[in-house]
Design a protein around this motif. Sequence first.
Motif, PDB file in Angstrom:
ATOM      1  N   LEU A   1       2.435   2.463   2.075  1.00 13.68           N
ATOM      2  CA  LEU A   1       2.120   3.166   0.830  1.00 13.68           C
ATOM      3  C   LEU A   1       0.417   3.206   0.647  1.00 13.68           C
ATOM      4  O   LEU A   1       0.097   1.757   0.621  1.00 13.68           O
ATOM      5  CB  LEU A   1       2.846   2.734  -0.249  1.00 13.68           C
ATOM      6  CG  LEU A   1       2.078   3.242  -1.692  1.00 13.68           C
ATOM      7  CD1 LEU A   1       2.799   4.795  -1.813  1.00 13.68           C
ATOM      8  CD2 LEU A   1       2.832   2.552  -3.106  1.00 13.68           C
ATOM      9  N   LEU A   2      -0.221   4.205   0.700  1.00 15.58           N
ATOM     10  CA  LEU A   2      -1.693   4.109   0.460  1.00 15.58           C
ATOM     11  C   LEU A   2      -1.974   4.740  -0.874  1.00 15.58           C
ATOM     12  O   LEU A   2      -1.271   5.749  -1.351  1.00 15.58           O
ATOM     13  CB  LEU A   2      -2.442   5.121   1.396  1.00 15.58           C
ATOM     14  CG  LEU A   2      -2.191   4.885   2.926  1.00 15.58           C
ATOM     15  CD1 LEU A   2      -2.692   5.820   3.924  1.00 15.58           C
ATOM     16  CD2 LEU A   2      -2.421   3.551   3.510  1.00 15.58           C
ATOM     17  N   ILE A   3      -2.899   3.949  -1.852  1.00 21.10           N
ATOM     18  CA  ILE A   3      -3.027   4.257  -3.063  1.00 21.10           C
ATOM     19  C   ILE A   3      -4.462   4.367  -3.257  1.00 21.10           C
ATOM     20  O   ILE A   3      -5.445   3.503  -2.637  1.00 21.10           O
ATOM     21  CB  ILE A   3      -2.611   3.196  -4.064  1.00 21.10           C
ATOM     22  CG1 ILE A   3      -0.992   2.806  -3.798  1.00 21.10           C
ATOM     23  CG2 ILE A   3      -2.839   3.556  -5.534  1.00 21.10           C
ATOM     24  CD1 ILE A   3      -0.573   1.759  -4.728  1.00 21.10           C
ATOM     25  N   ASP A   4      -4.710   5.762  -3.811  1.00 20.69           N
ATOM     26  CA  ASP A   4      -6.294   5.931  -4.162  1.00 20.69           C
ATOM     27  C   ASP A   4      -6.823   4.929  -5.074  1.00 20.69           C
ATOM     28  O   ASP A   4      -6.243   4.510  -6.078  1.00 20.69           O
ATOM     29  CB  ASP A   4      -6.429   7.417  -4.568  1.00 20.69           C
ATOM     30  CG  ASP A   4      -7.781   7.891  -4.690  1.00 20.69           C
ATOM     31  OD1 ASP A   4      -8.881   7.063  -5.562  1.00 20.69           O
ATOM     32  OD2 ASP A   4      -8.557   8.651  -3.836  1.00 20.69           O
ATOM     33  N   ALA A   5      -8.021   4.308  -4.871  1.00 17.06           N
ATOM     34  CA  ALA A   5      -8.603   3.380  -5.625  1.00 17.06           C
ATOM     35  C   ALA A   5      -9.044   3.750  -7.008  1.00 17.06           C
ATOM     36  O   ALA A   5      -8.886   2.849  -7.845  1.00 17.06           O
ATOM     37  CB  ALA A   5      -9.733   2.754  -5.199  1.00 17.06           C
ATOM     38  N   THR A   6      -9.039   5.181  -7.339  1.00 18.34           N
ATOM     39  CA  THR A   6      -9.099   5.636  -8.710  1.00 18.34           C
ATOM     40  C   THR A   6      -7.875   6.146  -9.238  1.00 18.34           C
ATOM     41  O   THR A   6      -7.935   6.957 -10.472  1.00 18.34           O
ATOM     42  CB  THR A   6     -10.411   6.748  -8.467  1.00 18.34           C
ATOM     43  OG1 THR A   6      -9.913   7.788  -7.779  1.00 18.34           O
ATOM     44  CG2 THR A   6     -11.560   6.061  -8.131  1.00 18.34           C
TER      45      THR A   6
ATOM     46  N   ALA B   1      -4.763  -4.409  -3.089  1.00 21.99           N
ATOM     47  CA  ALA B   1      -3.355  -4.168  -3.197  1.00 21.99           C
ATOM     48  C   ALA B   1      -2.638  -5.071  -4.165  1.00 21.99           C
ATOM     49  O   ALA B   1      -1.843  -4.967  -4.898  1.00 21.99           O
ATOM     50  CB  ALA B   1      -2.503  -3.547  -2.006  1.00 21.99           C
ATOM     51  N   ARG B   2      -2.986  -6.386  -3.678  1.00 20.95           N
ATOM     52  CA  ARG B   2      -2.434  -7.615  -4.241  1.00 20.95           C
ATOM     53  C   ARG B   2      -2.914  -7.910  -5.348  1.00 20.95           C
ATOM     54  O   ARG B   2      -2.388  -8.682  -6.338  1.00 20.95           O
ATOM     55  CB  ARG B   2      -2.806  -8.844  -3.355  1.00 20.95           C
ATOM     56  CG  ARG B   2      -1.954  -8.745  -1.770  1.00 20.95           C
ATOM     57  CD  ARG B   2      -2.526  -9.854  -0.712  1.00 20.95           C
ATOM     58  NE  ARG B   2      -2.331 -10.845  -1.194  1.00 20.95           N
ATOM     59  CZ  ARG B   2      -3.081 -12.200  -0.691  1.00 20.95           C
ATOM     60  NH1 ARG B   2      -3.880 -11.855   0.016  1.00 20.95           N
ATOM     61  NH2 ARG B   2      -2.904 -13.348  -1.279  1.00 20.95           N
ATOM     62  N   ALA B   3      -4.145  -7.281  -5.826  1.00 24.55           N
ATOM     63  CA  ALA B   3      -4.627  -7.216  -7.214  1.00 24.55           C
ATOM     64  C   ALA B   3      -3.798  -6.723  -8.194  1.00 24.55           C
ATOM     65  O   ALA B   3      -3.948  -6.949  -9.437  1.00 24.55           O
ATOM     66  CB  ALA B   3      -6.076  -7.008  -7.250  1.00 24.55           C
ATOM     67  N   ILE B   4      -2.941  -5.776  -7.863  1.00 20.31           N
ATOM     68  CA  ILE B   4      -2.427  -4.948  -8.717  1.00 20.31           C
ATOM     69  C   ILE B   4      -1.042  -5.624  -9.277  1.00 20.31           C
ATOM     70  O   ILE B   4      -0.720  -5.566 -10.466  1.00 20.31           O
ATOM     71  CB  ILE B   4      -1.682  -3.471  -8.114  1.00 20.31           C
ATOM     72  CG1 ILE B   4      -2.769  -2.608  -7.482  1.00 20.31           C
ATOM     73  CG2 ILE B   4      -0.866  -2.898  -8.746  1.00 20.31           C
ATOM     74  CD1 ILE B   4      -2.335  -1.674  -6.554  1.00 20.31           C
ATOM     75  N   ASP B   5      -0.688  -6.572  -8.472  1.00 22.72           N
ATOM     76  CA  ASP B   5       0.653  -7.236  -8.990  1.00 22.72           C
ATOM     77  C   ASP B   5       0.808  -8.555  -8.008  1.00 22.72           C
ATOM     78  O   ASP B   5       0.580  -8.591  -6.767  1.00 22.72           O
ATOM     79  CB  ASP B   5       1.905  -6.633  -8.705  1.00 22.72           C
ATOM     80  CG  ASP B   5       3.167  -7.252  -9.538  1.00 22.72           C
ATOM     81  OD1 ASP B   5       3.396  -8.274  -9.181  1.00 22.72           O
ATOM     82  OD2 ASP B   5       3.706  -6.375 -10.516  1.00 22.72           O
ATOM     83  N   PRO B   6       0.803  -9.850  -8.886  1.00 22.53           N
ATOM     84  CA  PRO B   6       0.782 -10.975  -7.843  1.00 22.53           C
ATOM     85  C   PRO B   6       2.089 -11.293  -7.128  1.00 22.53           C
ATOM     86  O   PRO B   6       2.007 -12.166  -6.229  1.00 22.53           O
ATOM     87  CB  PRO B   6       0.868 -11.974  -9.162  1.00 22.53           C
ATOM     88  CG  PRO B   6       1.100 -11.418 -10.281  1.00 22.53           C
ATOM     89  CD  PRO B   6       0.790 -10.095 -10.047  1.00 22.53           C
ATOM     90  N   ARG B   7       2.950 -10.475  -7.438  1.00 23.77           N
ATOM     91  CA  ARG B   7       4.238 -10.626  -6.550  1.00 23.77           C
ATOM     92  C   ARG B   7       4.069  -9.981  -5.067  1.00 23.77           C
ATOM     93  O   ARG B   7       4.858 -10.220  -4.148  1.00 23.77           O
ATOM     94  CB  ARG B   7       5.545 -10.032  -7.236  1.00 23.77           C
ATOM     95  CG  ARG B   7       5.877 -10.665  -8.342  1.00 23.77           C
ATOM     96  CD  ARG B   7       7.082  -9.808  -9.138  1.00 23.77           C
ATOM     97  NE  ARG B   7       6.510  -8.372  -9.606  1.00 23.77           N
ATOM     98  CZ  ARG B   7       7.326  -7.488 -10.251  1.00 23.77           C
ATOM     99  NH1 ARG B   7       8.592  -7.766 -10.248  1.00 23.77           N
ATOM    100  NH2 ARG B   7       6.598  -6.515 -10.729  1.00 23.77           N
ATOM    101  N   ILE B   8       3.058  -9.275  -5.032  1.00 24.26           N
ATOM    102  CA  ILE B   8       2.817  -8.647  -3.511  1.00 24.26           C
ATOM    103  C   ILE B   8       2.075  -9.692  -2.846  1.00 24.26           C
ATOM    104  O   ILE B   8       1.054 -10.414  -3.139  1.00 24.26           O
ATOM    105  CB  ILE B   8       1.479  -7.384  -3.725  1.00 24.26           C
ATOM    106  CG1 ILE B   8       2.126  -6.544  -4.539  1.00 24.26           C
ATOM    107  CG2 ILE B   8       1.641  -6.828  -2.328  1.00 24.26           C
ATOM    108  CD1 ILE B   8       1.163  -5.180  -4.562  1.00 24.26           C
ATOM    109  N   GLY B   9       2.732  -9.930  -1.451  1.00 27.74           N
ATOM    110  CA  GLY B   9       2.435 -10.957  -0.395  1.00 27.74           C
ATOM    111  C   GLY B   9       1.192 -10.303   0.479  1.00 27.74           C
ATOM    112  O   GLY B   9       0.871  -9.103   0.394  1.00 27.74           O
ATOM    113  N   PRO B  10       0.541 -11.179   1.237  1.00 25.95           N
ATOM    114  CA  PRO B  10      -0.493 -10.692   2.189  1.00 25.95           C
ATOM    115  C   PRO B  10       0.122  -9.742   3.282  1.00 25.95           C
ATOM    116  O   PRO B  10       1.023 -10.367   4.070  1.00 25.95           O
ATOM    117  CB  PRO B  10      -1.131 -12.041   2.581  1.00 25.95           C
ATOM    118  CG  PRO B  10      -0.085 -13.000   2.266  1.00 25.95           C
ATOM    119  CD  PRO B  10       0.779 -12.485   1.374  1.00 25.95           C
TER     120      PRO B  10
END
Length: 425
Positions: free
Chosen positions: A273-278, A302-311
């Motif tokens: 999944l690619l998410i535009d920064a804006t 991406a990890r800054a969006i939700d702490p449950r996202i791993g590296p």
Amino acid sequence: MSSQPQISADSVIDLVEGLARAGRVAQRVLARMPAPAKEQALRLAAAALRRAEPEILAANARDVASAETNGLSGALLDRLRLDSGRLAAMVEAVEQVAGLPDPVGEVIDSATRPNGMVLQRVRVPIGLIGIIYESRPNVTADAAALCVRSGNAVLLRGGSEAVHSNRAIHQALVAGLTEAGVPADAVQLLPTQDRAAVGAMLTAAGLIDMIVPRGGKSLVARVQADARVPVLAHLDGINHTYVDHAADPARAAAIVFNAKLRRTGVCGSMETLLIDATYPDPHGLIAPLLDAGCELRGDARARAIDPRIGPAGANDWDTEYLDAILAVAVVDGLEEALGHIARHSSGHTDAIVTEDQAAADRFLSEVDSAIVMHNASSQFADGGEFGLGAEIGIATGRLHARGPVALEGLTTYKWLVRGSGQIRP
């Protein structure tokens, strides 16, 4: 999986060559059958499949139990398992193929030369198709239906994990086809799971006209490395969905969730999944996936969006998970998304979600994949959903056929030249 007596390599080669020669004889009969006769044969085959439901499901239960004991992955188990609904869909696919226009004899184009000769390009069957596949018992029915409708004979070699399912499906299909006059040898299933049979098929140049592999990376790699027969390859589905800054949030969230979690084990499943920064609501894309048990691996943004996202590791951008695992990256606009896809896509299916038509048009034009989508789930990457009735794979190369391979992809063409005594000066 049932145990089988070992046979010598020479015996396996003789077996494959004998089946291939019989298939070629049957194909010549099939090629002369008119379209209505082939349609009726497939409808009788579908009816035979429907009648054989108890036997097919019992055989499949035997395969699933053995696969579970042997530790088959969840994705492959999902592809292997049949139930009444999936069997009904298999039967419906055969009926849909029966109802499609016959491609054989279609005039692709024609021209009259200045000397009066009339030239036409006309679709014809390829001949004998060899199909080597893993886990998916539905391929047995889909391949048989597509090959018969397009005038080709087929030699099937299914995986050991689905051996009982494939035999039950094949037996029902042949019973229906032969009732309508199709030679039994037009649809053959290799009676041995000896791995040497695969090698014999791959080197049967002059007997098998094309090989189609359906399976994991190791199978496809072996086929491409060892084949002396033309190969129509179905490679990894490393599929991307790019959510543009101008995407509708409700639409984007629904598409992303479906693209990953509807069925994780299919080749059209989104893997990155690619998410535009804006984009205004990235958490609305991420949270439903995490809440549903999907493991997310992301870059720093991406990890800054939700702490449950791993590296995410370097390999995550090039992995077909076929599981509830998703790589996530935040990108600075369409240009960076296109660059990421160019580096990491397998050329299968990539999608953009946006309300900006110019961005969508550029994405559709520049992404060089077999299937490129706008505002739709990548799970639609399927021959049935494309109105093709069924498919024998999604070709990710650039030659002969691309995308879902169905009737047209199983034909070639020849030139018909009609003259009135012309001689060349």
